[in-house]
Write a protein that holds these residues in place. Sequence first.
Motif, short mmCIF file in Angstrom:
data_model
loop_
_atom_site.label_atom_id
_atom_site.label_comp_id
_atom_site.label_asym_id
_atom_site.label_seq_id
_atom_site.Cartn_x
_atom_site.Cartn_y
_atom_site.Cartn_z
N VAL A 1 -2.91 23.18 40.68
CA VAL A 1 -3.98 22.62 41.51
C VAL A 1 -3.84 23.19 42.92
CG1 VAL A 1 -2.62 20.59 42.16
CG2 VAL A 1 -5.13 20.49 42.23
N GLN A 2 -4.95 23.37 43.55
CA GLN A 2 -4.94 23.82 44.93
C GLN A 2 -4.66 22.63 45.83
OE1 GLN A 2 -5.74 27.19 44.81
NE2 GLN A 2 -5.00 27.41 46.91
N GLU A 3 -3.91 22.87 46.87
CA GLU A 3 -3.63 21.82 47.84
C GLU A 3 -4.94 21.17 48.30
OE1 GLU A 3 -1.43 23.34 51.14
OE2 GLU A 3 -0.71 21.39 51.77
N ALA A 4 -4.93 19.85 48.41
CA ALA A 4 -6.08 19.04 48.86
C ALA A 4 -7.10 18.78 47.75
CB ALA A 4 -6.77 19.63 50.07
N GLU A 5 -6.94 19.41 46.60
CA GLU A 5 -7.88 19.16 45.52
C GLU A 5 -7.35 18.08 44.57
OE1 GLU A 5 -10.26 23.39 45.47
OE2 GLU A 5 -8.96 22.90 43.77
N THR A 6 -8.15 17.79 43.55
CA THR A 6 -7.83 16.72 42.60
C THR A 6 -7.44 17.30 41.26
OG1 THR A 6 -9.31 15.15 43.71
CG2 THR A 6 -8.78 14.71 41.40
N VAL A 7 -6.48 16.69 40.63
CA VAL A 7 -6.04 17.13 39.31
C VAL A 7 -5.84 15.91 38.42
CG1 VAL A 7 -3.58 17.10 39.92
CG2 VAL A 7 -4.37 18.60 38.09
N THR A 8 -6.09 16.09 37.14
CA THR A 8 -5.91 15.00 36.16
C THR A 8 -4.95 15.44 35.07
OG1 THR A 8 -8.11 14.10 36.60
CG2 THR A 8 -7.04 13.47 34.53
N LEU A 9 -3.93 14.64 34.86
CA LEU A 9 -2.95 14.90 33.80
C LEU A 9 -3.22 13.96 32.64
CD1 LEU A 9 0.30 15.12 35.97
CD2 LEU A 9 -1.44 16.86 35.56
N SER A 10 -3.17 14.48 31.43
CA SER A 10 -3.53 13.71 30.25
C SER A 10 -2.33 13.15 29.51
CB SER A 10 -4.33 14.59 29.29
OG SER A 10 -5.50 15.07 29.92
N CYS A 11 -2.56 12.01 28.87
CA CYS A 11 -1.53 11.38 28.06
C CYS A 11 -2.21 10.55 26.98
CB CYS A 11 -0.64 10.48 28.92
SG CYS A 11 0.55 9.48 28.00
N THR A 12 -1.76 10.69 25.77
CA THR A 12 -2.20 9.81 24.70
C THR A 12 -0.97 9.20 24.05
OG1 THR A 12 -2.25 11.61 23.08
CG2 THR A 12 -4.31 11.11 24.23
N TYR A 13 -1.17 8.06 23.42
CA TYR A 13 -0.04 7.38 22.81
C TYR A 13 -0.49 6.73 21.52
CZ TYR A 13 -2.44 3.51 25.07
OH TYR A 13 -3.41 2.62 25.46
N ASP A 14 0.47 6.41 20.71
CA ASP A 14 0.19 5.81 19.42
C ASP A 14 0.95 4.49 19.33
OD1 ASP A 14 1.01 6.49 15.96
OD2 ASP A 14 -0.66 5.37 16.83
N THR A 15 0.24 3.41 19.09
CA THR A 15 0.88 2.11 18.93
C THR A 15 -0.04 1.19 18.16
OG1 THR A 15 1.93 0.26 20.09
CG2 THR A 15 -0.04 1.19 21.12
N SER A 16 0.56 0.24 17.47
CA SER A 16 -0.21 -0.79 16.78
C SER A 16 -0.19 -2.10 17.55
CB SER A 16 0.35 -0.99 15.37
OG SER A 16 1.71 -1.36 15.44
N GLU A 17 0.50 -2.09 18.69
CA GLU A 17 0.62 -3.29 19.51
C GLU A 17 -0.62 -3.47 20.39
OE1 GLU A 17 3.13 -5.26 19.07
OE2 GLU A 17 4.32 -3.93 17.82
N SER A 18 -0.87 -4.71 20.78
CA SER A 18 -1.98 -4.98 21.70
C SER A 18 -1.49 -5.19 23.13
CB SER A 18 -2.77 -6.21 21.24
OG SER A 18 -1.91 -7.34 21.15
N ASP A 19 -0.25 -5.62 23.25
CA ASP A 19 0.34 -5.81 24.58
C ASP A 19 1.45 -4.80 24.79
OD1 ASP A 19 0.02 -9.40 24.33
OD2 ASP A 19 -1.31 -7.92 25.26
N TYR A 20 1.34 -4.05 25.85
CA TYR A 20 2.35 -3.03 26.14
C TYR A 20 2.14 -2.57 27.58
CZ TYR A 20 -1.71 -0.28 24.64
OH TYR A 20 -2.97 0.21 24.47
N TYR A 21 2.98 -1.66 28.01
CA TYR A 21 2.95 -1.19 29.39
C TYR A 21 3.04 0.34 29.39
CZ TYR A 21 4.16 -6.06 29.96
OH TYR A 21 4.17 -7.43 29.89
N LEU A 22 2.32 0.93 30.29
CA LEU A 22 2.30 2.38 30.42
C LEU A 22 2.69 2.77 31.83
CD1 LEU A 22 -1.09 2.87 28.58
CD2 LEU A 22 1.14 3.57 27.70
N PHE A 23 3.33 3.92 31.93
CA PHE A 23 3.86 4.36 33.22
C PHE A 23 3.65 5.87 33.38
CE2 PHE A 23 6.42 0.52 33.89
CZ PHE A 23 6.57 0.06 32.59
N TRP A 24 3.56 6.29 34.60
CA TRP A 24 3.71 7.70 34.96
C TRP A 24 4.91 7.83 35.88
CZ3 TRP A 24 1.61 12.04 33.10
CH2 TRP A 24 0.43 11.93 32.36
#
Lengths: 113, 113
Positions: free
Chosen positions: B13-36
């Motif tokens: 990414v160029q300085e001062a611009e915006t970037v998006t990092l992707s993440c997918t996960y697999d779970t059968s739970e309804s309550d959980y926590y996600l972190f970067w």
Amino acid sequence: DAGVTQSPTHLIKTRGQQVTLRCSPISGHKSVSWYQQVLGQGPQFIFQYYEKEERGRGNFPDRFSARQFPNYSSELNVNALLLGDSALYLCASSIRDSAYEQYFGPGTRLTVT
Amino acid sequence: AQTVTQSQPEMSVQEAETVTLSCTYDTSESDYYLFWYKQPPSRQMILVIRQEAYKQQNATENRFSVNFQKAAKSFSLKISDSQLGDAAMYFCAYTRDFNKFYFGSGTKLNVKP
């Protein structure tokens, strides 16, 4: 306050040997978790200890063991070292076992030759 | 078993611009926590942002925000006004009960001046 500390910083061992890694959590933190981070990969969860009891265990062989002491510091032991055990071993502490935030140490770099 | 997938090994990414990092996960739970988490070259992992699955509102921490799509099991990180100090490995992580954490393989972010 000091952060999470780990010792040693670097370690070189031979296949078949045993190794002990040490972790001191942040003062007041009672939970310690251990992770293995192979080069180029994300951390893999090994153990979590809270109040000196094992609360979680990842998918690692019985060659890996850990314990937590009354002062909440922790040791990770790995027996019968394999080349594949070469990795950065990270320790993380949190206030309790259900705390959102883990604070990571700088890690111990283990090389098995 | 829960899995966390980061499909972008490296991004720039160029300085001062915006970037998006992707993440997918697999779970059968309804309550959980996600972190970067961010891991600079100095190795010490630090928490960037967290999201509770029961909250519909996307978490925001200054220049960092997430796009949490529970049905799609997607959890992307947006970094606005990118700075040189944002250059690091970024790891997405999941936990259901804080006794086990699952990390993705990471995305290396380069920031160009």
